[in-house]
Design an enzyme around this catalytic site. Structure first.
Site, PDB file in Angstrom:
ATOM      1  N   LYS A  39      25.089   5.248  68.681  1.00  0.00           N
ATOM      2  CA  LYS A  39      24.874   4.126  67.763  1.00  0.00           C
ATOM      3  C   LYS A  39      24.236   4.590  66.465  1.00  0.00           C
ATOM      4  O   LYS A  39      24.272   3.882  65.469  1.00  0.00           O
ATOM      5  CB  LYS A  39      24.062   3.019  68.451  1.00  0.00           C
ATOM      6  CG  LYS A  39      22.791   3.457  69.130  1.00  0.00           C
ATOM      7  CD  LYS A  39      22.022   2.292  69.778  1.00  0.00           C
ATOM      8  CE  LYS A  39      22.438   1.959  71.188  1.00  0.00           C
ATOM      9  NZ  LYS A  39      21.337   1.695  72.126  1.00  0.00           N
ATOM     10  N   LYS A  56      28.123  13.614  71.072  1.00  0.00           N
ATOM     11  CA  LYS A  56      28.067  12.373  71.846  1.00  0.00           C
ATOM     12  C   LYS A  56      28.349  11.160  70.955  1.00  0.00           C
ATOM     13  O   LYS A  56      27.896  11.126  69.813  1.00  0.00           O
ATOM     14  CB  LYS A  56      26.652  12.255  72.442  1.00  0.00           C
ATOM     15  CG  LYS A  56      26.492  11.243  73.538  1.00  0.00           C
ATOM     16  CD  LYS A  56      25.054  11.204  74.035  1.00  0.00           C
ATOM     17  CE  LYS A  56      24.149  10.471  73.065  1.00  0.00           C
ATOM     18  NZ  LYS A  56      22.848  10.082  73.618  1.00  0.00           N
ATOM     19  N   LYS A  85      16.006  15.830  68.911  1.00  0.00           N
ATOM     20  CA  LYS A  85      15.611  14.867  67.879  1.00  0.00           C
ATOM     21  C   LYS A  85      14.708  15.495  66.823  1.00  0.00           C
ATOM     22  O   LYS A  85      14.606  14.974  65.709  1.00  0.00           O
ATOM     23  CB  LYS A  85      14.905  13.654  68.509  1.00  0.00           C
ATOM     24  CG  LYS A  85      15.869  12.681  69.129  1.00  0.00           C
ATOM     25  CD  LYS A  85      15.200  11.373  69.485  1.00  0.00           C
ATOM     26  CE  LYS A  85      16.214  10.378  70.042  1.00  0.00           C
ATOM     27  NZ  LYS A  85      15.591   9.258  70.734  1.00  0.00           N
TER      28      LYS A  85
END
Ligand code: AMP
Ligand code: TRP
Length: 344
Positions: free
Chosen positions: A206, A203, A119
Site C-alpha cells: 500500500k 512485494k 524500513k
C-alpha cells in the site's frame, strides 16, 4: 507443555490502516480471515491503528482509512456478528500488555527483525520512532492479550510471529508460569506473498509510490482490468510445470494471483494455460479478478456512505474484545507483581 493442548482454538489477526487495502492484503490475509470465520473457529480481527502511527499519519486520513479498512473487511465477507472486528486503540489492554512485553523482550531481538532493517535501510535509524523499533512487541501483545492460538498472515510476518513465540516463552519462563500460548502462524495458500505488478521481486504494498504496482480493493472493474493487462511480464508462453517459472518472477506472480482468486493450486493453473502466451492469460486473469474483486469495491462504497454505522460496529467489537482481554490482562498484571487496588 505444548500450549496448543491447553488453550482453546482462537484466531487473531490484524491489518494496519496506514493506507488502502491491496490485493496482497486480500489474498495473503483477508480472504483467509473469512475462510477461518466460516470454518466456525472463534475469530478476532483488528485494525491496528496504534501500529499505523509508528510512522507519521495524518489524523483525519487515519480515521478515514480505518473506516475504509473496516468496510473492506465486511465487504470481503467478515460478519461482525460472528467475528469480532474492532480498532486496536479502543482496547487499552493492547498498550498495557505491550509495556510488559517491552520489559520481557530484548533490544537485540528487535534489532534483528528484517522488517525493521528494511524500513531503516539507507536511512538514519536514530531518527525513527521508538514505536517503530518496538512494533513487534505490540504485535505480540495484540495476539497474546486474547491467548490466540493461531494467527493467519502473509509470508512477511513470519519473523514477527516467531518473536511473539519467543516473548511468550520468555514471559512463561521468567515468571515460572504456563500462562501465554506458543501461538502458531498460519501462512497458507497460493498467494502468501503477492508481488508488485511492475516488479516481480518487490512485494505489492500500500505504500509503493506507483499505483500501477498494486490493485486496491477500492479499484473499479476497468481499473482492475487495465492494471492486470499492463502488468509486467515476459514474451514466453506459460510452461507445462511450475518448475519452468523459476526464473520468471512476474509470470509466477500472475499465476499465483490467478490460483488464489480461483481457489486452485498454481500447478493446476499452469496445467490449464500451458503453451499459451500472456495475450491469452492476462484477459482470463483480468476477468477472474474483476468477477471476484469488483463486487467488494461496490459493497465498500455502499458501507462507506454510512460511517456512523461503521463506528457502531467497531464500538461493539471493541466491547466484546475487551471482555475477553480484561481477565487475561488482570492475570498478567498479577503474575508480574502489580497490586490489584481497583474496586470491582
Ligand atoms: P499490512 O498491510 O502490512 O498491515 O499487512 C496486513 C496483512 O496482509 C499481513 O498478514 C500481511 O502479511 C499481509 N500482506 C500484506 N502485503 C502482502 C502481500 N503483498 N502479499 C501477501 N500478503 C500480504
Ligand atoms: N504487523 C502486521 C502487518 O503489518 C499487522 C499486525 C499487527 C498483526 N498486529 C498483529 C498481524 C497481530 C497479526 C497479528 O502485517
Amino acid at each position: 507443555m505444548n500450549a496448543a493442548a491447553k488453550f482453546k482454538p482462537r484466531i487473531f489477526s490484524g491489518i494496519q490502516p496506514s493506507g488502502g487495502l491491496t490485493l496482497g492484503n486480500y489474498l495473503g490475509a483477508l480472504k483467509r480471515f473469512v475462510e477461518k470465520q466460516d470454518e466456525g473457529i472463534e475469530t478476532i480481527y483488528c485494525l491496528v491503528d496504534l501500529h499505523a502511527i509508528t510512522v507519521w499519519q495524518d489524523p483525519a486520513k487515519l480515521r478515514d482509512q480505518t473506516r475504509e479498512a473496516a468496510a473492506g473487511f465486511i465487504a470481503a465477507g467478515i460478519d461482525p456478528k460472528r467475528s469480532i472486528l474492532f480498532n486496536q486503540s479502543q482496547v487499552a489492554g493492547h498498550a498495557q500488555l505491550a509495556w510488559i512485553f517491552n520489559c520481557v523482550a530484548r533490544m537485540g531481538w528487535m534489532g534483528r527483525m528484517t522488517q525493521w532493517k528494511d524500513k531503516t535501510a539507507g536511512k538514519n535509524a536514530e531518527a525513527e520512532s521508538l514505536g517503530l523499533f518496538a512494533y513487534p512487541s505490540l504485535m505480540a501483545a495484540d495476539i497474546l492479550l486474547y491467548h490466540a492460538t493461531h494467527v493467519p498472515v502473509g509470508e512477511d510476518q513470519k519473523q514477527h510471529l516467531e518473536l511473539c513465540r519467543d516473548i511468550a516463552a520468555k514471559f512463561n519462563h521468567d515468571y515460572g508460569v504456563d500462562f501465554f500460548p506458543i501461538t502458531e502462524p498460519v501462512i497458507e495458500g497460493a498467494a502468501t506473498r503477492v508481488m508488485s505488478l511492475r516488479d516481480g521481486t518487490k512485494k505489492m504494498s500500500k505504500s509503493d509510490p506507483s499505483d500501477a504496482s498494486r490493485i486496491n480493493l477500492t479499484d473499479d472493474a476497468d481499473t482492475i482490468a487495465q492494471k492486470l493487462k499492463k502488468a509486467k511480464t515476459d514474451p514466453e508462453p506459460l510452461p507445462e510445470t511450475l518448475e519452468g517459472l523459476k526464473d520468471r518472477p512476474e509470470a509466477r506472480n500472475l499465476v499465483n494471483i490467478y490460483a488464489a482468486l480461483a481457489d486452485k493450486t498454481p500447478e493446476a493453473v499452469v496445467g490449464e494455460f500451458a503453451g499459451k502466451g500472456f495475450g491469452a492469460f492476462k484477459p482470463a486473469l483480468a476477468d477472474l479478478a474483476v468477477a471476484r474483486l469488483a463486487p467488494i469495491a461496490t459493497e465498500m462504497k455502499r458501507l462507506m456512505a454510512d460511517p456512523a454505522e461503521i463506528d457502531r460496529i467497531l464500538g461493539d467489537g471493541a466491547e466484546r474484545a475487551d471482555a475477553i482481554a480484561q481477565p487475561i490482562l488482570d492475570r498478567a498484571l498479577e503474575i508480574t507483581g502489580m497490586i490489584r487496588s481497583r474496586r470491582s
